[in-house]
Design a protein around this motif. Structure first.
Motif, PDB file in Angstrom:
ATOM      1  N   ALA A 143       0.825  -1.209   0.000  1.00 43.92           N
ATOM      2  CA  ALA A 143       0.000   0.000   0.000  1.00 43.92           C
ATOM      3  C   ALA A 143       0.856   1.255   0.000  1.00 43.92           C
ATOM      4  CB  ALA A 143      -0.934  -0.003   1.207  1.00 43.92           C
ATOM      5  N   GLN A 144       2.001   1.217   0.670  1.00 44.77           N
ATOM      6  CA  GLN A 144       2.871   2.390   0.752  1.00 44.77           C
ATOM      7  C   GLN A 144       3.668   2.602  -0.532  1.00 44.77           C
ATOM      8  OE1 GLN A 144       5.741   2.240   3.926  1.00 44.77           O
ATOM      9  NE2 GLN A 144       6.597   4.244   3.460  1.00 44.77           N
ATOM     10  N   GLU A 145       4.234   1.499  -1.069  1.00 46.55           N
ATOM     11  CA  GLU A 145       5.145   1.651  -2.204  1.00 46.55           C
ATOM     12  C   GLU A 145       4.435   1.698  -3.553  1.00 46.55           C
ATOM     13  OE1 GLU A 145       8.521  -0.936  -2.178  1.00 46.55           O
ATOM     14  OE2 GLU A 145       8.765  -0.794   0.002  1.00 46.55           O
ATOM     15  N   ARG A 146       3.334   0.973  -3.710  1.00 43.55           N
ATOM     16  CA  ARG A 146       2.615   0.987  -4.975  1.00 43.55           C
ATOM     17  C   ARG A 146       1.112   1.019  -4.727  1.00 43.55           C
ATOM     18  NH1 ARG A 146       4.931   0.058  -9.926  1.00 43.55           N
ATOM     19  NH2 ARG A 146       2.943   1.017 -10.527  1.00 43.55           N
ATOM     20  N   PRO A 147       0.598   2.139  -4.192  1.00 41.29           N
ATOM     21  CA  PRO A 147      -0.840   2.205  -3.937  1.00 41.29           C
ATOM     22  C   PRO A 147      -1.666   2.019  -5.205  1.00 41.29           C
ATOM     23  CG  PRO A 147       0.179   4.376  -3.765  1.00 41.29           C
ATOM     24  CD  PRO A 147       1.286   3.382  -3.826  1.00 41.29           C
ATOM     25  N   ASP A 148      -1.100   2.376  -6.360  1.00 42.02           N
ATOM     26  CA  ASP A 148      -1.826   2.226  -7.621  1.00 42.02           C
ATOM     27  C   ASP A 148      -2.018   0.764  -8.008  1.00 42.02           C
ATOM     28  OD1 ASP A 148       1.012   2.296  -7.824  1.00 42.02           O
ATOM     29  OD2 ASP A 148       0.863   2.408 -10.001  1.00 42.02           O
ATOM     30  N   LEU A 149      -1.143  -0.115  -7.539  1.00 43.65           N
ATOM     31  CA  LEU A 149      -1.266  -1.540  -7.837  1.00 43.65           C
ATOM     32  C   LEU A 149      -1.900  -2.331  -6.701  1.00 43.65           C
ATOM     33  CD1 LEU A 149       2.173  -2.286  -9.565  1.00 43.65           C
ATOM     34  CD2 LEU A 149      -0.055  -1.954 -10.658  1.00 43.65           C
ATOM     35  N   ALA A 150      -2.020  -1.714  -5.543  1.00 42.37           N
ATOM     36  CA  ALA A 150      -2.499  -2.437  -4.358  1.00 42.37           C
ATOM     37  C   ALA A 150      -3.894  -3.009  -4.562  1.00 42.37           C
ATOM     38  CB  ALA A 150      -2.479  -1.512  -3.144  1.00 42.37           C
ATOM     39  N   ARG A 151      -4.709  -2.351  -5.383  1.00 40.37           N
ATOM     40  CA  ARG A 151      -6.085  -2.834  -5.588  1.00 40.37           C
ATOM     41  C   ARG A 151      -6.113  -4.192  -6.301  1.00 40.37           C
ATOM     42  NH1 ARG A 151      -7.523  -2.081 -10.827  1.00 40.37           N
ATOM     43  NH2 ARG A 151      -6.232  -0.665 -12.082  1.00 40.37           N
ATOM     44  N   ARG A 152      -5.022  -4.526  -6.995  1.00 44.02           N
ATOM     45  CA  ARG A 152      -4.965  -5.815  -7.680  1.00 44.02           C
ATOM     46  C   ARG A 152      -4.571  -6.961  -6.742  1.00 44.02           C
ATOM     47  NH1 ARG A 152      -4.644  -5.396 -13.421  1.00 44.02           N
ATOM     48  NH2 ARG A 152      -4.462  -3.214 -14.093  1.00 44.02           N
ATOM     49  N   VAL A 153      -4.078  -6.635  -5.558  1.00 40.06           N
ATOM     50  CA  VAL A 153      -3.534  -7.644  -4.652  1.00 40.06           C
ATOM     51  C   VAL A 153      -4.598  -8.055  -3.641  1.00 40.06           C
ATOM     52  CG1 VAL A 153      -1.657  -8.250  -3.092  1.00 40.06           C
ATOM     53  CG2 VAL A 153      -1.261  -6.599  -4.949  1.00 40.06           C
ATOM     54  N   ALA A 154      -4.773  -9.352  -3.476  1.00 39.13           N
ATOM     55  CA  ALA A 154      -5.745  -9.878  -2.512  1.00 39.13           C
ATOM     56  C   ALA A 154      -5.075 -10.973  -1.693  1.00 39.13           C
ATOM     57  CB  ALA A 154      -6.961 -10.438  -3.237  1.00 39.13           C
ATOM     58  N   TRP A 155      -5.415 -11.039  -0.413  1.00 40.35           N
ATOM     59  CA  TRP A 155      -4.855 -12.060   0.468  1.00 40.35           C
ATOM     60  C   TRP A 155      -5.893 -13.142   0.715  1.00 40.35           C
ATOM     61  CZ3 TRP A 155      -2.965  -7.312   0.088  1.00 40.35           C
ATOM     62  CH2 TRP A 155      -1.571  -7.156   0.161  1.00 40.35           C
ATOM     63  N   LEU A 156      -5.462 -14.378   0.623  1.00 41.59           N
ATOM     64  CA  LEU A 156      -6.348 -15.529   0.759  1.00 41.59           C
ATOM     65  C   LEU A 156      -6.054 -16.277   2.053  1.00 41.59           C
ATOM     66  CD1 LEU A 156      -6.051 -17.005  -2.865  1.00 41.59           C
ATOM     67  CD2 LEU A 156      -7.577 -15.188  -2.049  1.00 41.59           C
ATOM     68  N   ASP A 157      -7.075 -16.932   2.577  1.00 40.34           N
ATOM     69  CA  ASP A 157      -6.914 -17.780   3.760  1.00 40.34           C
ATOM     70  C   ASP A 157      -6.755 -19.254   3.396  1.00 40.34           C
ATOM     71  OD1 ASP A 157      -7.195 -15.657   5.640  1.00 40.34           O
ATOM     72  OD2 ASP A 157      -9.352 -15.666   5.258  1.00 40.34           O
ATOM     73  N   ALA A 158      -7.071 -19.588   2.146  1.00 37.70           N
ATOM     74  CA  ALA A 158      -6.964 -20.975   1.681  1.00 37.70           C
ATOM     75  C   ALA A 158      -6.794 -20.966   0.174  1.00 37.70           C
ATOM     76  CB  ALA A 158      -8.211 -21.769   2.076  1.00 37.70           C
ATOM     77  N   LEU A 159      -6.374 -22.081  -0.369  1.00 37.03           N
ATOM     78  CA  LEU A 159      -6.263 -22.187  -1.817  1.00 37.03           C
ATOM     79  C   LEU A 159      -7.631 -22.026  -2.458  1.00 37.03           C
ATOM     80  CD1 LEU A 159      -3.827 -25.212  -2.285  1.00 37.03           C
ATOM     81  CD2 LEU A 159      -3.375 -22.827  -2.879  1.00 37.03           C
ATOM     82  N   PRO A 160      -7.702 -21.338  -3.598  1.00 42.06           N
ATOM     83  CA  PRO A 160      -8.990 -21.229  -4.289  1.00 42.06           C
ATOM     84  C   PRO A 160      -9.440 -22.577  -4.824  1.00 42.06           C
ATOM     85  CG  PRO A 160      -7.221 -20.294  -5.630  1.00 42.06           C
ATOM     86  CD  PRO A 160      -6.621 -20.613  -4.289  1.00 42.06           C
ATOM     87  N   ALA A 161     -10.743 -22.753  -4.935  1.00 46.26           N
ATOM     88  CA  ALA A 161     -11.264 -24.026  -5.447  1.00 46.26           C
ATOM     89  C   ALA A 161     -10.858 -24.248  -6.896  1.00 46.26           C
ATOM     90  CB  ALA A 161     -12.786 -24.048  -5.315  1.00 46.26           C
ATOM     91  N   ALA A 162     -10.767 -23.165  -7.657  1.00 41.93           N
ATOM     92  CA  ALA A 162     -10.371 -23.259  -9.060  1.00 41.93           C
ATOM     93  C   ALA A 162      -9.527 -22.044  -9.396  1.00 41.93           C
ATOM     94  CB  ALA A 162     -11.601 -23.324  -9.966  1.00 41.93           C
ATOM     95  N   PHE A 163      -8.342 -22.289  -9.944  1.00 43.32           N
ATOM     96  CA  PHE A 163      -7.413 -21.196 -10.247  1.00 43.32           C
ATOM     97  C   PHE A 163      -6.827 -21.399 -11.630  1.00 43.32           C
ATOM     98  CE2 PHE A 163      -3.164 -19.366 -10.405  1.00 43.32           C
ATOM     99  CZ  PHE A 163      -3.412 -18.061 -10.009  1.00 43.32           C
ATOM    100  N   GLU A 164      -6.677 -20.302 -12.370  1.00 45.30           N
ATOM    101  CA  GLU A 164      -6.035 -20.332 -13.669  1.00 45.30           C
ATOM    102  C   GLU A 164      -4.971 -19.252 -13.716  1.00 45.30           C
ATOM    103  OE1 GLU A 164      -7.055 -19.680 -18.413  1.00 45.30           O
ATOM    104  OE2 GLU A 164      -8.543 -20.604 -17.106  1.00 45.30           O
ATOM    105  N   GLY A 165      -3.767 -19.627 -14.107  1.00 47.09           N
ATOM    106  CA  GLY A 165      -2.682 -18.655 -14.186  1.00 47.09           C
ATOM    107  C   GLY A 165      -1.378 -19.243 -13.695  1.00 47.09           C
ATOM    108  N   VAL A 166      -0.659 -18.459 -12.897  1.00 44.56           N
ATOM    109  CA  VAL A 166       0.676 -18.847 -12.437  1.00 44.56           C
ATOM    110  C   VAL A 166       0.700 -18.875 -10.911  1.00 44.56           C
ATOM    111  CG1 VAL A 166       3.107 -18.211 -12.377  1.00 44.56           C
ATOM    112  CG2 VAL A 166       1.789 -17.875 -14.479  1.00 44.56           C
ATOM    113  N   ILE A 167       1.153 -19.973 -10.358  1.00 42.92           N
ATOM    114  CA  ILE A 167       1.376 -20.108  -8.919  1.00 42.92           C
ATOM    115  C   ILE A 167       2.875 -20.029  -8.687  1.00 42.92           C
ATOM    116  CG2 ILE A 167       1.122 -21.594  -6.904  1.00 42.92           C
ATOM    117  CD1 ILE A 167      -1.345 -22.824  -8.231  1.00 42.92           C
TER     118      ILE A 167
END
Length: 387
Positions: A143-167
């Motif tokens: 939030a401090q260093e890149r507030p413009d990108l912070a909206r794209r970042v989300a924190w999870l408590d568990a693995l998503p049921a279905a994910f597509e992309g790069v882990i």
């Protein structure tokens, strides 16, 4: 001489010790080392990764690649950008990124920043972080260093049921709990933990976990040999494979193929405690203040991945992977004539790729689901045949 802990840190270690001793007593006087390691690292409010001590950088216990130079994360961004953009439908939105254990948040910042420059930003950069303390630090830093990108970042408590992309996982699997096995004239034994005085000691017991017993039986090791078996790593790979619908799992860590891992000369295993930039052989030293790690058996990861339906897409040294993916070209974007800017980055790159530093000890493994072009990071020096 090891640095002495501050009084409050020593008091915290004593609380962690009391917690671990209570676990041993509740279990009848003995616990497998994997249980000890899990509690020492992750017990809520007490474990090394669950409490608030500084872990990364000069003021912590170790330095990771993202802390050395932003070129590490920038190079990874170039390596994964084609996977994010690749879609069988052509017009499908880019895949997301999921980082496992994001440390200080530095890797996320560097990857996102470079993907932005490449016009390849994912819709979401998810972080699965088990440590509430580290999650708070990551959130504050991004939030401090890149507030413009912070909206794209989300924190999870568990693995998503279905994910597509790069882990992505950088130095994650070395911190997963491992069982320690002692091969004796009577066969493999579980090398577990008992109380001894105010601390702990090793004690062998028969292996009662069928999965551990079966894995140990596959290893033909001489009596006296001690080493680790990481069943938690197998379970995590299986869970990632179940979550991943299409995409790439890219893992960077220190470790070996099975032939190297269980080499006769490595008869005391790879388990280490890290304290204030010192590597110790005693995993019972200052519980809660030390990071406990074991090298990664990449043959086991590859086997777990293929058994879970993934394809082994590459395995290489960190040096080969980064150089193939464009590390040198990114370094040269800083003019060598600007010594003040260039020399620190050049020195950091040397640490990343030198065989005497991180270049050969650290490996990169890629597991995929779906069809993708060959990853540039494995264009030369692919060692899949060694797994």
């Amino acid at each position: 001489m090891l640095p002495s802990p501050a009084p409050d840190a020593l008091a915290h270690s004593q609380r962690v010790t009391a917690h671990l001793q209570a676990l041993i007593r509740e279990a009848g006087g003995w616990i497998p080392f994997a249980r000890f390691m899990e509690a020492a690292l992750y017990a809520p409010g007490l474990g090394y990764y669950a409490a608030g001590a500084m872990k990364f950088g000069a003021a912590g216990d170790f330095v990771t690649a993202p802390e050395l130079t932003p070129l590490f994360g920038r190079t990874l961004a170039h390596a994964i950008a084609p996977v994010l953009a690749n879609s069988p439908e052509g017009d499908k939105p880019r895949g997301d990124i999921l980082e496992l254990g994001a440390g200080s948040g530095k890797l996320a910042l560097d990857v996102l920043g470079e993907l932005e420059r490449l016009d390849a930003l994912p819709a979401r950069y998810a972080i699965l972080e088990v440590s509430a303390d580290l999650r708070a630090r990551q959130q504050a830093r991004i939030a401090q260093e890149r507030p413009d990108l912070a909206r794209r970042v989300a924190w999870l408590d568990a693995l998503p049921a279905a994910f597509e992309g790069v882990i992505l996982g950088n130095e994650v699997f070395d911190a997963l709990p491992v069982d320690v096995v002692h091969w004796t004239t009577s066969g493999p034994q579980a090398h577990g933990v008992v109380e001894q005085g105010e601390g702990f000691a090793w004690q062998d017991r028969p292996i009662d976990d069928p999965a551990l017993r079966a894995r140990a039986a596959t290893l033909d090791l001489a009596p006296g040999y001690l080493s680790e078996i990481g069943l938690a790593a197998d379970h995590l790979i299986a869970a990632l494979a179940h979550s991943l619908q299409r995409g790439l799992i890219l893992l960077i860590d220190y470790g070996f193929s099975a032939a190297e891992y269980y080499h006769p000369q490595r008869h005391m295993g790879t388990l280490r405690a890290h304290y204030r930039h010192h590597a110790l052989d005693d995993p019972f030293y200052l519980p809660g203040l030390c990071d406990l790690t074991a090298h990664v058996d990449f043959s086991a990861l590859a086997r777990a991945g293929t058994e879970a339906g993934l394809d082994l897409a590459g395995y290489a040294s960190q040096a080969n992977f980064l150089l193939n993916a464009g590390l040198t070209e990114l370094l040269m974007q800083t003019p060598p004539t600007d010594a003040a800017a260039f020399l620190p980055q050049s020195n950091a790159v040397q640490r990343l790729v030198s065989p005497a530093e991180m270049g050969d000890l650290f490996k990169v493994i890629a597991l995929t689901k779906g069809e993708f072009p060959q990853l540039a990071g494995f264009a030369r020096g692919d060692r899949r045949h060694t797994l």
